[in-house]
Design an enzyme around this catalytic site. Structure first.
Site, PDB file in Angstrom:
ATOM      1  N   ASP A  37       0.841  -1.205   0.000  1.00 21.61           N
ATOM      2  CA  ASP A  37       0.000   0.000   0.000  1.00 21.61           C
ATOM      3  C   ASP A  37       0.868   1.244   0.000  1.00 21.61           C
ATOM      4  OD1 ASP A  37      -3.026  -0.678   0.431  1.00 21.61           O
ATOM      5  OD2 ASP A  37      -1.965  -2.051   1.757  1.00 21.61           O
ATOM      6  N   ARG A  62     -14.399   0.324   1.710  1.00 21.65           N
ATOM      7  CA  ARG A  62     -14.562   1.609   1.035  1.00 21.65           C
ATOM      8  C   ARG A  62     -15.746   1.666   0.078  1.00 21.65           C
ATOM      9  NH1 ARG A  62      -8.241   1.496  -0.899  1.00 21.65           N
ATOM     10  NH2 ARG A  62      -7.319   1.232   1.164  1.00 21.65           N
ATOM     11  N   ASP A  75      -6.918  -3.182   2.888  1.00 15.68           N
ATOM     12  CA  ASP A  75      -8.025  -4.132   2.703  1.00 15.68           C
ATOM     13  C   ASP A  75      -7.685  -5.332   1.837  1.00 15.68           C
ATOM     14  OD1 ASP A  75      -7.857  -2.732   0.345  1.00 15.68           O
ATOM     15  OD2 ASP A  75      -9.872  -1.889   0.441  1.00 15.68           O
ATOM     16  N   ASP A  76      -6.439  -5.432   1.327  1.00 14.44           N
ATOM     17  CA  ASP A  76      -6.106  -6.628   0.548  1.00 14.44           C
ATOM     18  C   ASP A  76      -4.711  -7.124   0.907  1.00 14.44           C
ATOM     19  OD1 ASP A  76      -4.106  -5.477  -1.677  1.00 14.44           O
ATOM     20  OD2 ASP A  76      -5.751  -4.051  -1.442  1.00 14.44           O
ATOM     21  N   ASP A 126      -6.205   1.920   6.110  1.00 14.95           N
ATOM     22  CA  ASP A 126      -7.276   0.941   5.864  1.00 14.95           C
ATOM     23  C   ASP A 126      -6.817  -0.066   4.808  1.00 14.95           C
ATOM     24  OD1 ASP A 126      -7.246   2.929   3.942  1.00 14.95           O
ATOM     25  OD2 ASP A 126      -9.419   2.925   3.644  1.00 14.95           O
ATOM     26  N   TYR A 149       4.494   0.673  -1.715  1.00 13.42           N
ATOM     27  CA  TYR A 149       4.596   0.669  -3.184  1.00 13.42           C
ATOM     28  C   TYR A 149       5.994   1.044  -3.685  1.00 13.42           C
ATOM     29  CZ  TYR A 149      -0.490   0.277  -3.949  1.00 13.42           C
ATOM     30  OH  TYR A 149      -1.784  -0.161  -4.005  1.00 13.42           O
TER      31      TYR A 149
END
Length: 667
Positions: free
Chosen positions: A205, A506, A213-214, A211, A317
């Site tokens: 991320d 989201r 989420d994956d 948050d 990232y």
């Protein structure tokens, strides 16, 4: 006088009845006059005295008369009122409350106002931002315009005004929803969660993302194929369809992303903590496993299951991209286990990208523009972040996961929340063929491009062209993407099915798909299905959010770039729209949109032609600019009140007007 003399009033009525009447929409200007827009080619001048009876955007019936050898329109009847609720600023006139609407065409209007019951007039100061409602309209027989102030948004000089005002303007929430004290997992009694905590999932991320989420895991098999597992945070473990929190999430639809801040769809203690896939924390998740061949083909062994998982590494990232692209990263050195997983994920993403380049649609890389704000909400910098290897890695995993969800939902229920796109508008297909294939030498026909395969093939052909002109032209012939409950293709992606479930923190639609996928896992009927209204609801939310994001951006751009007018800073502007009045360009350095009036391209309007149909600008019938062209521009004016930028090319074709003259000409 007419009211006191019945005969004169009757005579006036008889004269008016003999005059031609037209219906149209009011277009106001900040000069006091306006126009009655009947259609795209017909308009009538409205003198300032007549404009006092109407507002910008009103649909009216007007009589057309000749005054001083010019046809003018006088509005007579209100057909549809444009503004009922609007945002404005307080103006005190001789101590009395007035409101000036925050609209480019209405900035010089001052409407008499009163406050809603329960509010105090003394609490409002000059320049305060307010929500107002129009209660009186002259064309309704009322004695002038009158408004009621229902809410104070913020003070006159609040630096956070761009966000608060924009959210209020779009009737969006400005804070997260309230949470509860004790969140409890409320799984179906028959749902078993597989213990996957030993599997070394990784999250990738942004550095500031909370948050998460994956989480992803990939293993390259001996035959070169990839065993991929995607784990997605599961807020539906805590939120049931009949709960108050679910109602709140549906009313919001999405997390609102604005420059510099976001307004979450779910409470932060759920989104950023209990559901976020934080490193070394056990979290409930919905997972999908699938084999993807070395050629990028998604296998038939799609399996969804509920699990408890643990992220073994929280990655960023840029760090992952540096490591993948350069073989090392100064900021991050992975363990051997994590390095192998990242390497396999990267190879998987390359295989999928190559498959999509040959069989679906791949969009060109464009930067994401990001505002960096100080603690005082001043813009420190505007960054142009390019999508790098790690971004594409995650993107390919999410696309794969959503294809798997689409297939599963279609097979089990023939329903769900699907993202769809119907390709070209049926009535425009012949126009596309005439534009792309006028000589009939290419394999594109009306029949072929009406199919998913033909549309995708055309898109791939366009991507290989040296210029984006044709691509920009035919985008105007495409339908809009939609959200619906039927398993229909997504032409713009070149995919037969696409159902998102990868961002349930989201997106409310993803929460619905989670519940339906869990029903698939259990072999039961879903506790919630995607009804016929959910697509329209979500599309409306998305529209308002995009408008809000754009409006805050426009405000910040105007605030930040005002000093570049005197500096004569040179920017690269890419043409994205051409109209009769001029050209709109995107400043590639920062993402701002600027308008170039025709008069700042060439002063002699007889020699200049701005053609919206062909997307070209011509001088003496020779094309000088067209859609997709990039050329150097400087800012001619920044209007902070209207949050608009006026630009002009650095290339001089002829003597041009001043920026002030250009604005008048553009109106």
């Amino acid at each position: 006088m007419f009211q006191d003399n019945p005969l004169l009033a009757q005579l006036k009525q008889q004269i008016q009845e003999t005059l031609p009447q037209k219906e149209g929409t009011i277009k106001a200007t900040d000069k006091g006059f306006g126009f009655l827009e009947v259609d795209s080619k017909t308009s009538f001048f409205i003198p300032p005295p007549y404009m006092k009876k109407c507002l910008h955007g009103d649909k009216v019936k007007a009589i057309i008369r000749t005054e001083k050898e010019r046809e003018v329109a006088e509005p007579q009847e209100l057909l549809e009122q444009k503004f009922t609720r609007f945002i404005g600023r307080v103006k005190l006139f001789k101590g009395k409350l007035n409101v000036v609407p925050d609209h480019p065409q209405m900035k010089k209007m001052s409407l008499k106002a009163k406050v809603k019951k329960g509010l105090k007039s003394d609490d409002f100061q000059e320049g305060d931002w307010v929500v107002a409602h129009l209660t009186s309209h002259p064309l309704k027989g009322d004695n002038g315009f009158f408004v009621e102030i229902s809410e104070k948004i913020t003070d006159a000089n609040d630096k956070i005004a761009p966000w608060w005002v924009t959210l209020a303007e779009n009737d969006l929430p400005n804070s997260e929803p309230a949470g509860i004290d004790n969140w409890e997992i409320k799984d179906d009694a028959d749902l078993e969660r597989v213990d996957m905590t030993h599997v070394p999932f990784v999250t990738i991320d942004g550095e500031s993302t909370k948050d998460m989420d994956d989480a992803l895991h990939a293993e390259k098999l001996e035959n070169g194929d990839f065993a991929l597992t995607i784990a997605i945070a599961d807020p539906t473990a805590y939120i049931t369809p009949d709960s108050e929190m679910d109602k709140v999430a549906r009313e919001r639809g999405f997390t609102i992303y604005l420059p510099g801040r976001n307004i979450p769809m779910l409470p932060r203690d759920l989104a950023d903590e209990l559901c976020s896939l934080i490193e070394n924390e056990i979290r409930p998740a919905l997972c999908c496993s699938v084999t993807v061949s070395k050629d990028g083909v998604i296998g038939d062994d799609i399996k969804f299951f509920a699990a408890n998982i643990k992220s073994h590494a929280r990655l960023v990232y840029d760090h992952v991209s540096d490591w993948v692209e350069n073989g090392s990263s100064e900021a991050w050195q992975p363990s051997d286990e994590i390095a192998e997983i990242v390497r396999d994920l990267y190879e998987f993403s390359r295989a999928r990208a190559e498959w999509r380049e040959q069989n679906a649609v791949v969009f060109p890389d464009r930067p994401d523009y990001r505002f960096e704000l100080s603690e005082d909400n001043d813009v420190v910098a505007i960054h142009a972040d390019m999508r790098r290897s790690a971004n594409r890695l995650v993107e390919e995993a999410m696309i794969t996961a959503n294809i798997c969800a689409g297939r599963t939902l279609q097979a089990s229920f023939n329903s769900g929340v699907f993202n769809t796109h119907a390709g070209f508008k049926a009535e425009k297909i012949e126009d596309v063929v005439a534009l792309i294939n006028p000589e009939g030498e290419l394999p594109f026909t009306a029949e072929s491009i009406a199919t998913l395969e033909g549309f995708a093939e055309l898109r791939r052909w366009l991507a290989k062209q040296d210029t984006s002109y044709l691509d920009n032209r035919i985008r105007k012939f495409q339908t809009y993407s939609e959200i619906g409950n039927q398993p229909l293709p997504h032409y713009a992606m070149g995919l037969d099915l696409y159902a998102t479930w990868t961002s349930p923190i989201r997106k409310y639609g993803d929460m619905i798909n989670h519940r339906m996928l869990k029903a698939h896992v259990l072999g039961k009927e879903p506790v919630q299905t995607a009804d016929e209204t959910v697509g329209e609801e979500l599309a409306l939310h998305r529209k308002h959010h995009k408008i809000a994001e754009r409006n805050v951006g426009d405000w910040l751009y105007a605030r930040t770039l005002a000093g570049d007018v005197e500096k004569k800073t040179v920017f690269n502007g890419e043409v994205f729209d051409v109209s009769r009045a001029g050209v709109r360009v995107r400043l590639l350095e920062n993402g701002a949109a600027a308008f170039i009036p025709g008069s700042l391209i060439l002063a002699n309007k007889e020699r200049l032609a701005c053609d919206g149909e062909t997307g070209t600008v011509s001088i003496d019938k020779e094309v000088v600019y067209r859609l997709g062209d990039v050329f150097e521009v400087v800012l001619a004016d920044v209007n902070q009140e209207n949050r608009s930028l006026l630009a002009k090319p650095t290339q001089v074709f002829d003597e041009v007007k001043t920026a002030e003259e250009a604005e008048v000409a553009a109106e």
